[in-house]
Motif scaffolding. Structure first.
Motif, PDB file in Angstrom:
ATOM      1  N   UNK A  84       1.057  -1.344   0.177  1.00 21.00           N
ATOM      2  CA  UNK A  84      -0.020   0.084   0.055  1.00 21.00           C
ATOM      3  C   UNK A  84       1.055   1.417  -0.114  1.00 21.00           C
ATOM      4  N   UNK A  85       0.105   2.365   0.111  1.00 24.59           N
ATOM      5  CA  UNK A  85       1.192   3.650   0.140  1.00 24.59           C
ATOM      6  C   UNK A  85       2.020   3.771   1.620  1.00 24.59           C
ATOM      7  N   UNK A  86       3.197   4.222   1.442  1.00 26.40           N
ATOM      8  CA  UNK A  86       4.004   4.577   2.370  1.00 26.40           C
ATOM      9  C   UNK A  86       3.333   5.124   3.697  1.00 26.40           C
ATOM     10  N   UNK A  87       2.388   5.738   3.363  1.00 22.50           N
ATOM     11  CA  UNK A  87       1.709   6.387   4.729  1.00 22.50           C
ATOM     12  C   UNK A  87       0.769   5.249   5.417  1.00 22.50           C
ATOM     13  N   UNK A  88       0.205   4.405   4.615  1.00 24.00           N
ATOM     14  CA  UNK A  88      -0.614   3.309   5.122  1.00 24.00           C
ATOM     15  C   UNK A  88       0.325   2.317   5.810  1.00 24.00           C
ATOM     16  N   UNK A  89       1.442   2.156   5.105  1.00 28.34           N
ATOM     17  CA  UNK A  89       2.248   1.093   5.697  1.00 28.34           C
ATOM     18  C   UNK A  89       2.846   1.588   7.114  1.00 28.34           C
ATOM     19  N   UNK A  90       3.068   3.141   7.096  1.00 28.31           N
ATOM     20  CA  UNK A  90       3.662   3.549   8.457  1.00 28.31           C
ATOM     21  C   UNK A  90       2.750   3.278   9.506  1.00 28.31           C
ATOM     22  N   UNK A  91       1.380   3.749   9.059  1.00 29.69           N
ATOM     23  CA  UNK A  91       0.367   3.537  10.171  1.00 29.69           C
ATOM     24  C   UNK A  91       0.081   2.129  10.653  1.00 29.69           C
ATOM     25  N   UNK A  92       0.350   1.065   9.997  1.00 33.44           N
ATOM     26  CA  UNK A  92       0.133  -0.203  10.125  1.00 33.44           C
ATOM     27  C   UNK A  92       1.310  -0.570  11.220  1.00 33.44           C
ATOM     28  N   UNK A  93       2.474  -0.263  10.715  1.00 28.44           N
ATOM     29  CA  UNK A  93       3.623  -0.463  11.771  1.00 28.44           C
ATOM     30  C   UNK A  93       3.392   0.119  13.032  1.00 28.44           C
ATOM     31  N   UNK A  94       2.945   1.382  13.027  1.00 26.28           N
ATOM     32  CA  UNK A  94       2.655   2.011  14.524  1.00 26.28           C
ATOM     33  C   UNK A  94       1.488   1.343  15.180  1.00 26.28           C
ATOM     34  N   UNK A 129       7.628   9.123  13.888  1.00 30.37           N
ATOM     35  CA  UNK A 129       8.949   8.493  14.053  1.00 30.37           C
ATOM     36  C   UNK A 129       9.070   7.057  13.813  1.00 30.37           C
ATOM     37  N   UNK A 130      10.045   6.639  12.960  1.00 32.01           N
ATOM     38  CA  UNK A 130      10.244   5.420  12.690  1.00 32.01           C
ATOM     39  C   UNK A 130      11.477   4.735  13.438  1.00 32.01           C
ATOM     40  N   UNK A 131      12.318   5.681  13.806  1.00 33.25           N
ATOM     41  CA  UNK A 131      13.483   4.830  14.365  1.00 33.25           C
ATOM     42  C   UNK A 131      13.114   4.811  15.792  1.00 33.25           C
ATOM     43  N   UNK A 132      13.607   3.967  16.812  1.00 32.27           N
ATOM     44  CA  UNK A 132      13.238   3.430  18.114  1.00 32.27           C
ATOM     45  C   UNK A 132      14.349   4.139  19.180  1.00 32.27           C
ATOM     46  N   UNK A 133      13.744   4.483  19.952  1.00 32.05           N
ATOM     47  CA  UNK A 133      14.858   4.931  21.194  1.00 32.05           C
ATOM     48  C   UNK A 133      14.530   4.226  22.412  1.00 32.05           C
ATOM     49  N   UNK A 210      22.068   5.887  29.494  1.00 31.78           N
ATOM     50  CA  UNK A 210      22.328   6.272  28.018  1.00 31.78           C
ATOM     51  C   UNK A 210      21.265   6.015  27.038  1.00 31.78           C
ATOM     52  N   UNK A 211      21.346   6.656  25.811  1.00 28.45           N
ATOM     53  CA  UNK A 211      20.229   6.371  25.061  1.00 28.45           C
ATOM     54  C   UNK A 211      20.611   5.507  23.890  1.00 28.45           C
ATOM     55  N   UNK A 212      19.831   4.599  23.559  1.00 30.17           N
ATOM     56  CA  UNK A 212      20.151   3.778  22.601  1.00 30.17           C
ATOM     57  C   UNK A 212      19.193   4.385  21.444  1.00 30.17           C
ATOM     58  N   UNK A 213      19.542   4.744  20.258  1.00 35.58           N
ATOM     59  CA  UNK A 213      18.556   4.981  19.234  1.00 35.58           C
ATOM     60  C   UNK A 213      18.718   3.837  18.115  1.00 35.58           C
ATOM     61  N   UNK A 214      17.843   3.156  17.683  1.00 35.41           N
ATOM     62  CA  UNK A 214      18.045   2.345  16.362  1.00 35.41           C
ATOM     63  C   UNK A 214      17.426   2.873  15.241  1.00 35.41           C
ATOM     64  N   UNK A 258      11.788   4.929   4.462  1.00 36.99           N
ATOM     65  CA  UNK A 258      12.037   5.704   5.719  1.00 36.99           C
ATOM     66  C   UNK A 258      12.706   6.681   5.673  1.00 36.99           C
ATOM     67  N   UNK A 259      13.583   7.011   4.742  1.00 36.93           N
ATOM     68  CA  UNK A 259      14.258   8.296   4.611  1.00 36.93           C
ATOM     69  C   UNK A 259      13.448   9.457   4.248  1.00 36.93           C
ATOM     70  N   UNK A 260      12.428   9.079   3.483  1.00 41.73           N
ATOM     71  CA  UNK A 260      11.450  10.276   2.937  1.00 41.73           C
ATOM     72  C   UNK A 260      10.484  10.476   3.955  1.00 41.73           C
ATOM     73  N   UNK A 261      10.321   9.657   4.990  1.00 46.25           N
ATOM     74  CA  UNK A 261       9.255  10.184   6.253  1.00 46.25           C
ATOM     75  C   UNK A 261      10.149  11.221   7.035  1.00 46.25           C
ATOM     76  N   UNK A 262       9.277  12.209   7.112  1.00 44.90           N
ATOM     77  CA  UNK A 262       9.545  13.294   7.746  1.00 44.90           C
ATOM     78  C   UNK A 262       9.807  13.140   9.409  1.00 44.90           C
ATOM     79  N   UNK A 263      10.988  13.558   9.900  1.00 44.15           N
ATOM     80  CA  UNK A 263      11.277  13.373  11.350  1.00 44.15           C
ATOM     81  C   UNK A 263      10.002  13.944  12.189  1.00 44.15           C
TER      82      UNK A 263
END
Length: 263
Positions: A84-94, A129-133, A210-214, A258-263
């Motif tokens: 599906x669209x990138x936005x829909x994929x991000x919604x499903x992941x979240x 945010x797609x990265x994990x903290x 400390x912070x781990x950001x994946x 992922x890189x196209x997704x706004x922070x």
């Protein structure tokens, strides 16, 4: 097979991987040159040749999925994959990572062993945010392993629905106190404890924190389109019929998306 044979195989794999990375970096550089307009006709010809070679490599990888008679050898993946669209994929992941309380983070030790441990993402509430903290104790083994190899995987499983997500990427460690304070919560202190020495108090200023950001390179996940009972019935019916069950969608969020997704 001798140790020398094993090492030869490792060297061949590393050399092939290095060559692939060099080709991709060159393609990316030439693509940037194209955008600036500072590229000659000879450069464009070379870029096209490299692109064709990359396409042939991808076609060769796809051909491995098929038998000599043209039958797909991985019918489940072929049937379940959805784009599906990138936005829909991000919604499903979240949807998955906000419903699963605990994740499993996997890192690699210096001797090559994979170690996983349960961790709770601190930024699961960041909608875009797609990265994990994560907040962690920097004297624990996972920090040693990240120092040795930054590649990491974080996985989620919802036992209620069967949905899952797998995030592969690279781990970055920092001692940014502002980030730590942003994600700090009262229960977090229970993982550190107050050592009663006036320094290691188990709060956001504790030097052990400390912070781990994946930083995600690729995200894959599966979302069901049926409930648990429906999934069981679907699997049973298709098993009796000798067919492939697909009670959900298998989705991939690529590095480019992922890189196209706004922070």
């Amino acid at each position: 097979m001798t140790d020398s044979d094993v090492q030869d195989i490792r060297d061949m794999v590393l050399a092939e991987k290095s060559e692939e990375n060099k080709q991709q970096m060159l393609l990316n550089t030439m693509a940037k040159l194209t955008q600036t307009g500072k590229i000659s006709s000879e450069d464009r010809e070379l870029q096209e040749i490299m692109k064709n070679l990359a396409d042939k490599d991808q076609e060769g990888a796809r051909n491995k999925l098929f038998s000599p008679t043209g039958v797909n050898l991985d019918p489940y993946t072929a049937q379940a994959e959805s784009d599906p669209s990138p936005l829909e994929k991000i919604r499903g992941y979240r949807e998955i990572i906000t419903s699963v309380k605990t994740a499993m983070m996997t890192t690699r030790s210096a001797d090559g062993e994979l170690h996983a441990r349960a961790m709770n993402p601190a930024n699961r509430g960041d909608d875009t945010q797609l990265n994990l903290v994560f907040l962690g104790n920097n004297v624990s083994h996972k920090f040693e392993e990240i120092q040795h190899d930054v590649h990491a995987n974080v996985s989620f499983l919802d036992p209620t629905t069967g949905s899952w997500a797998s995030v592969c990427g690279k781990a970055k460690v920092s001692n940014d106190r502002e980030v730590i304070k942003k994600y700090w919560s009262g229960p977090t202190s229970a993982w550190f404890g107050d050592l009663k020495d006036g320094v290691h108090k188990g709060d956001s200023n504790d030097p052990r924190v400390s912070v781990i950001e994946v930083v995600a390179d690729e995200i894959r996940y599966w979302l069901p389109n049926k409930g648990r009972v429906g999934q069981a019935l679907d699997i049973g019916m298709h098993a009796l019929m000798g067919k492939v069950s697909s009670a959900g969608e298998l989705r991939t969020i690529s590095k480019q998306e992922i890189q196209s997704n706004p922070p």
